[in-house]
Scaffold this active site. Structure first.
Site, PDB file in Angstrom:
ATOM      1  N   ARG A 188       0.880  -1.180   0.000  1.00 28.49           N
ATOM      2  CA  ARG A 188       0.000   0.000   0.000  1.00 28.49           C
ATOM      3  C   ARG A 188       0.909   1.218   0.000  1.00 28.49           C
ATOM      4  O   ARG A 188       1.708   1.407   0.923  1.00 28.49           O
ATOM      5  CB  ARG A 188      -0.899   0.012   1.235  1.00 28.49           C
ATOM      6  N   HIS A 229      -7.599   0.743  -6.150  1.00 30.97           N
ATOM      7  CA  HIS A 229      -7.775  -0.075  -4.939  1.00 30.97           C
ATOM      8  C   HIS A 229      -8.529  -1.363  -5.317  1.00 30.97           C
ATOM      9  O   HIS A 229      -9.683  -1.560  -4.947  1.00 30.97           O
ATOM     10  CB  HIS A 229      -8.562   0.733  -3.896  1.00 30.97           C
ATOM     11  N   GLN A 271     -10.312  -3.894  -2.641  1.00 34.39           N
ATOM     12  CA  GLN A 271     -11.568  -3.389  -2.099  1.00 34.39           C
ATOM     13  C   GLN A 271     -12.714  -3.711  -3.057  1.00 34.39           C
ATOM     14  O   GLN A 271     -13.790  -4.155  -2.642  1.00 34.39           O
ATOM     15  CB  GLN A 271     -11.482  -1.870  -1.872  1.00 34.39           C
ATOM     16  N   ASP A 322     -17.203   7.563  -1.161  1.00 25.83           N
ATOM     17  CA  ASP A 322     -15.923   7.420  -0.454  1.00 25.83           C
ATOM     18  C   ASP A 322     -15.580   8.791   0.121  1.00 25.83           C
ATOM     19  O   ASP A 322     -16.197   9.812  -0.249  1.00 25.83           O
ATOM     20  CB  ASP A 322     -14.851   6.945  -1.454  1.00 25.83           C
ATOM     21  N   CYS A 344     -16.226   2.079   1.155  1.00 26.21           N
ATOM     22  CA  CYS A 344     -15.052   1.249   1.452  1.00 26.21           C
ATOM     23  C   CYS A 344     -14.585   1.412   2.894  1.00 26.21           C
ATOM     24  O   CYS A 344     -13.912   0.538   3.422  1.00 26.21           O
ATOM     25  CB  CYS A 344     -13.922   1.586   0.485  1.00 26.21           C
ATOM     26  N   ARG A 355     -13.490  -8.298   2.511  1.00 30.64           N
ATOM     27  CA  ARG A 355     -12.077  -8.066   2.215  1.00 30.64           C
ATOM     28  C   ARG A 355     -11.277  -9.341   2.543  1.00 30.64           C
ATOM     29  O   ARG A 355     -10.399  -9.755   1.789  1.00 30.64           O
ATOM     30  CB  ARG A 355     -11.529  -6.895   3.051  1.00 30.64           C
TER      31      ARG A 355
HETATM   32  N1  NVA Z   1      -9.889   6.981  -1.273  1.00 32.27           N
HETATM   33  C1  NVA Z   1      -9.472   6.549   0.050  1.00 32.27           C
HETATM   34  C2  NVA Z   1      -9.700   5.077   0.224  1.00 32.27           C
HETATM   35  C3  NVA Z   1      -9.349   4.558   1.582  1.00 32.27           C
HETATM   36  C4  NVA Z   1      -9.542   3.067   1.711  1.00 32.27           C
HETATM   37  C5  NVA Z   1      -8.006   6.897   0.243  1.00 32.27           C
HETATM   38  O1  NVA Z   1      -7.206   6.669  -0.669  1.00 32.27           O
HETATM   39  O2  NVA Z   1      -7.667   7.414   1.308  1.00 32.27           O
HETATM   40  N1   CP Z   2     -11.060   0.231   2.915  1.00 26.49           N
HETATM   41  C1   CP Z   2      -9.777   0.166   3.303  1.00 26.49           C
HETATM   42  O1   CP Z   2      -8.875  -0.131   2.535  1.00 26.49           O
HETATM   43  O2   CP Z   2      -9.583   0.402   4.646  1.00 26.49           O
HETATM   44  P1   CP Z   2      -8.191   0.609   5.396  1.00 26.49           P
HETATM   45  O3   CP Z   2      -7.611   1.929   4.918  1.00 26.49           O
HETATM   46  O4   CP Z   2      -8.547   0.629   6.844  1.00 26.49           O
HETATM   47  O5   CP Z   2      -7.270  -0.531   5.045  1.00 26.49           O
END
Ligand code: NVA
Ligand code: CP
Length: 305
Positions: free
Chosen positions: A102, A129, A132, A224, A264, A292
């Protein structure tokens, strides 16, 4: 399939295969049937951004598959001090059976996957992502009994979730509508790729700035956060611009009367979604979070098994 970087790279059959396997593993887990498919294998998990769901579901999933998850915070490994992705990949492939990452730049994940001779799983970049969305497709299937022909509406920021949802819907034979404000549209290259995927599936992709147009008769309504990880400095400006894109009762009323609400998570109640919707009877957010685990076990079993 060596890696899971983008759902755009997968065929519709490969996506279906992952969802079917995820559902099978879920059923086995609930019936107490062990599935040590990755016994003796190790997954390295590199995080340069925060996480609750991704970290816990990958760690638990790897354990349930009989393997070992190794958490690698970029604050602790030399990558965070400037060691190259190339050298990191060449070292880690000597120890590990797979890497989950990540991070911010999507190009870093592409480089890692290119350099490492072991599977690489994208656990979120600024662009995509995919894990997800596999969980979300599984959740929609469980609630609606099918995916083919459903309409998913995404309302809000043209971000990593919007991008992966477009790709996922196309591969699953769903229709997709995306409503974003001007200046916050989806990435142009992702939209072009998605358009070709929708052409291949014969389903519809609607890109608009009008949330009511997007949500009309939708079976799945998705939003989101308006402030993704890394965008904290833009928060005040974003909250102003995105206000007309809030998923509240009035907007949700334009969806199909049996629509499910998805997010998400993490969610910010009172901003992108109101409490009455996210905590209401049509919300399936915790099913998505649970899935997930099952969807990612399918990914790991397929790539590392
Ligand atoms: N769009 C959000 C998703 C978090 C799971 C981010 O990138 O922070
Ligand atoms: N939805 C998601 O990826 O959550 P986290 O940022 O908690 O991993």
């Amino acid at each position: 399939m060596k890696d899971l970087i983008s759902l755009h790279d997968l065929t519709a059959d490969e996506v279906k295969g992952l969802l079917d396997l995820g559902l099978k593993l879920k059923k086995e887990l609930k019936s107490g049937i062990a599935h040590p498919i990755l016994k003796g294998k190790t997954l390295g998990m590199i995080f340069t951004k925060s996480s609750t769901r991704t970290r816990v579901s990958f760690e638990v999933g790897m354990t349930q598959l009989g393997g070992y998850p190794l958490f690698l915070s970029s604050n602790d490994i030399q990558l965070g001090r400037g060691e190259t992705i190339h050298d990191t990949a060449k070292v880690l492939e000597r120890y590990l059976d797979g890497i989950m990452i990540r991070t911010y730049a999507h190009s870093d994940v592409l480089e890692l996957a290119d350099e490492a001779n072991i599977p690489v799983i994208n656990a979120l970049t600024d662009l995509l992502h995919p894990c997800q969305v596999l969980a979300d497709l599984m959740t929609a299937y469980e609630h609606k009994g099918k995916l083919e022909g459903l309409k998913l509406a995404y309302i809000g920021d043209g971000n990593n979730m919007a991008h992966s949802l477009m790709y996922g819907c196309a591969k699953a034979g769903m229709n997709c509508a995306i409503a974003t404000p001007s200046g916050y549209q989806c990435d142009a290259e992702v939209v072009e790729n998605a358009k070709s995927d929708f052409k291949a599936s014969g389903r519809e992709l609607i890109i608009t700035q009008d949330p009511v147009e997007a949500i009309k008769n939708a079976d799945v309504v998705y939003t989101d956060t308006w402030v993704s990880m890394g965008q904290e400095a833009e928060k005040a400006e974003r909250l102003k611009i995105f206000t007309p894109y809030q998923v509240n009762k009035e907007l949700f009323a334009h969806a199909d009367s049996e629509a499910v609400f998805m997010h998400c998570l993490p969610a910010y109640r009172g901003y992108e979604v109101t409490e009455d919707v996210i905590d209401g009877p049509q919300s399936v957010i915790f099913d998505e979070a649970e899935n997930r685990l099952h969807a990612q076990k399918a990914v790991m079993a397929t790539l590392m098994g």
